[in-house]
Design a protein around this motif. Structure first.
Motif, PDB file in Angstrom:
ATOM      1  N   UNK A 284      42.954  42.143  37.176  1.00 30.39           N
ATOM      2  CA  UNK A 284      42.209  40.902  37.332  1.00 30.39           C
ATOM      3  C   UNK A 284      41.010  41.053  38.265  1.00 30.39           C
ATOM      4  N   UNK A 285      40.833  42.227  38.859  1.00 31.79           N
ATOM      5  CA  UNK A 285      39.680  42.449  39.727  1.00 31.79           C
ATOM      6  C   UNK A 285      38.724  43.502  39.197  1.00 31.79           C
ATOM      7  N   UNK A 286      39.135  44.266  38.200  1.00 30.43           N
ATOM      8  CA  UNK A 286      38.305  45.367  37.716  1.00 30.43           C
ATOM      9  C   UNK A 286      36.966  44.890  37.179  1.00 30.43           C
ATOM     10  N   UNK A 287      36.971  43.862  36.335  1.00 30.35           N
ATOM     11  CA  UNK A 287      35.711  43.376  35.768  1.00 30.35           C
ATOM     12  C   UNK A 287      34.814  42.820  36.862  1.00 30.35           C
ATOM     13  N   UNK A 288      35.397  42.103  37.808  1.00 28.90           N
ATOM     14  CA  UNK A 288      34.636  41.565  38.935  1.00 28.90           C
ATOM     15  C   UNK A 288      33.875  42.670  39.652  1.00 28.90           C
ATOM     16  N   UNK A 289      34.512  43.816  39.812  1.00 27.63           N
ATOM     17  CA  UNK A 289      33.908  44.947  40.522  1.00 27.63           C
ATOM     18  C   UNK A 289      32.911  45.677  39.638  1.00 27.63           C
ATOM     19  N   UNK A 290      33.320  46.057  38.432  1.00 26.22           N
ATOM     20  CA  UNK A 290      32.469  46.879  37.576  1.00 26.22           C
ATOM     21  C   UNK A 290      31.230  46.131  37.085  1.00 26.22           C
ATOM     22  N   UNK A 291      31.322  44.802  36.974  1.00 25.68           N
ATOM     23  CA  UNK A 291      30.172  44.009  36.544  1.00 25.68           C
ATOM     24  C   UNK A 291      29.371  43.475  37.734  1.00 25.68           C
ATOM     25  N   UNK A 292      29.737  43.906  38.932  1.00 29.59           N
ATOM     26  CA  UNK A 292      29.031  43.506  40.159  1.00 29.59           C
ATOM     27  C   UNK A 292      28.920  41.979  40.267  1.00 29.59           C
ATOM     28  N   UNK A 293      30.075  41.341  40.046  1.00 32.35           N
ATOM     29  CA  UNK A 293      30.135  39.898  40.201  1.00 32.35           C
ATOM     30  C   UNK A 293      30.308  39.464  41.636  1.00 32.35           C
TER      31      UNK A 293
END
Length: 403
Positions: A284-293
């Motif tokens: 649940x945190x990977x996209x937040x990190x990889x997409x620089x959210x």
């Protein structure tokens, strides 16, 4: 179904250990702290902490059905066993993962004691001897908690001067990093539902930030928390207005579910943003990190899946040159677990302390001196997480349920 129960056939006799009991205690601090104990037949008891709130102790106790008799040294395997065994209970997210987080921390503590090494050593070693803390502050008498709710004070308690005075007081205690709540009751005018800030509300927040900056200067790190309250346009307007004050971060500006919205807010401002405390497991945190959210990721180890899961999140953040600053509203037990994490993570930045109003916070563990000294906690060299519960203090503050 995958079977994570013990299939190990070969192990040194000194490490052939079994879990004999698992117990959850609820301590009434500024929140309801969920303390976890794991007893073993090696005469060692591991202690951990799950994130605050109801339902977690029952889930911790439920795991006795399949964890009794397991080897506490197999920390990673047992975490996966909890998730698998309780998959039908929502085991991949939510309070099952929260309960598993406290158990995982207690397993690390037990493992450290059995193997006679501190937890940071089990996590891979030490990058720093002490962990820097930031103090979560509240203006004047502006904050009270009862059964998990925020009780707002009168409007004058939220004056810019009240924030500035509290900032000075906390600075004088030795901290050089501070955070305040910036979401206020006035944010609900003229409509309590739509998350849109009026110009008056944004200006009042700007005045608060300005007053604190004028009091403490720019050499002190300063952050503000908004608790997921605002619409995208209000979040962008607020972040833009605060750019000149060079904040450490602006936290949880919008509700956490919509990743595209989070990315839009982050890309619209030079004010650093932070979020991550109410997400579960690395997925649940990977996209937040990889997409620089987000600029600073803030998972809560006692929520997200424990110490190992937080390290996986930190690895992904490091790949993207992003610092990690764990959320922490724990007793000394969860806090010290986070200290070992901070020692073992290269991209660790600063750890939250959220119990300034609890004058017996240090007393929950058997220790002669306060854990926090001049805004830092020294990484312990004792086995496990390095602290033990004071039973008398635990019993004195045991939570018996709502009155």
């Amino acid at each position: 179904m995958r079977d994570y129960s013990n299939h190990i056939q070969h192990r040194d006799a000194d490490r052939d250990v079994e879990i004999t009991d698992i117990t959850a205690h609820v301590v009434e601090g500024n929140f309801e702290w969920n303390i976890v104990e794991i007893e073993t037949d090696a005469g060692v008891t591991g202690i951990g902490e799950s994130y605050r709130g109801g339902g977690v102790p029952e889930l911790v106790e439920y795991t006795k059905r399949f964890l009794i008799g397991e080897n506490p040294l197999d920390v990673e395997r047992l975490f996966r066993q909890i998730v698998q065994e309780m998959s039908g209970h929502g085991g991949t997210t939510g309070k099952v993962v929260t309960a598993a987080s406290g158990i995982e921390i207690a397993l690390w503590d037990a493992a450290g004691k059995i193997l006679d090494v501190p937890v940071y050593q089990l996590l891979g070693g030490k990058f720093r001897d002490e962990v820097r803390m930031y103090c979560d502050c509240h203006a004047g008498e502006a904050y009270a908690v009862e059964d998990g709710s925020t009780a707002y004070a009168e409007a004058e308690a939220y004056s810019p001067e009240a924030y500035a005075n509290e900032a000075r007081r906390v600075l004088d205690l030795g901290f050089d990093a501070l955070k305040f709540d910036l979401d206020l009751e006035m944010d609900n005018d003229p409509d309590p539902f739509n998350g849109r800030l009026s110009n008056e509300a944004i200006e009042h927040k700007r005045q608060i930030v300005e007053a604190v900056r004028e009091e403490i200067g720019y050499d002190v790190d300063l952050a503000f928390d908004c608790h997921w309250d605002y619409s995208v346009e209000s979040a962008k307007r607020l972040a833009h207005e605060l750019e000149e004050y060079k904040l450490m971060w602006l936290e949880d500006l919008i509700p956490p579910e919509n990743m595209s919205a989070q990315i839009e807010v982050n890309q619209a401002t030079t004010t650093p943003t932070a979020t991550g405390e109410n997400r579960f497991r690395v997925h649940e945190l990977s996209e937040l990190i990889y997409e620089h959210g987000v600029d600073i990721v803030t998972p809560d180890p006692t929520t997200v899946g424990g110490l190992s899961e937080t390290m996986r999140i930190a690895d992904r953040a490091e790949e993207n040159y992003m610092p990690i600053s764990p959320h922490n509203v724990c007793s000394p037990i969860g806090t010290m677990a986070c200290v070992h994490l901070g020692a073992a993570i290269p991209n660790f930045d600063v750890l939250e302390f959220h119990a300034l109003e609890v004058d017996w916070w240090d007393d929950l563990v058997t220790r002669d001196e306060p854990l926090i000294q001049d805004g830092y906690i020294e990484v312990p060299e004792k086995p496990g997480i390095g602290v033990e519960l004071d039973r008398d203090v635990l019993e004195e503050h045991r939570f018996e349920g709502p009155s």
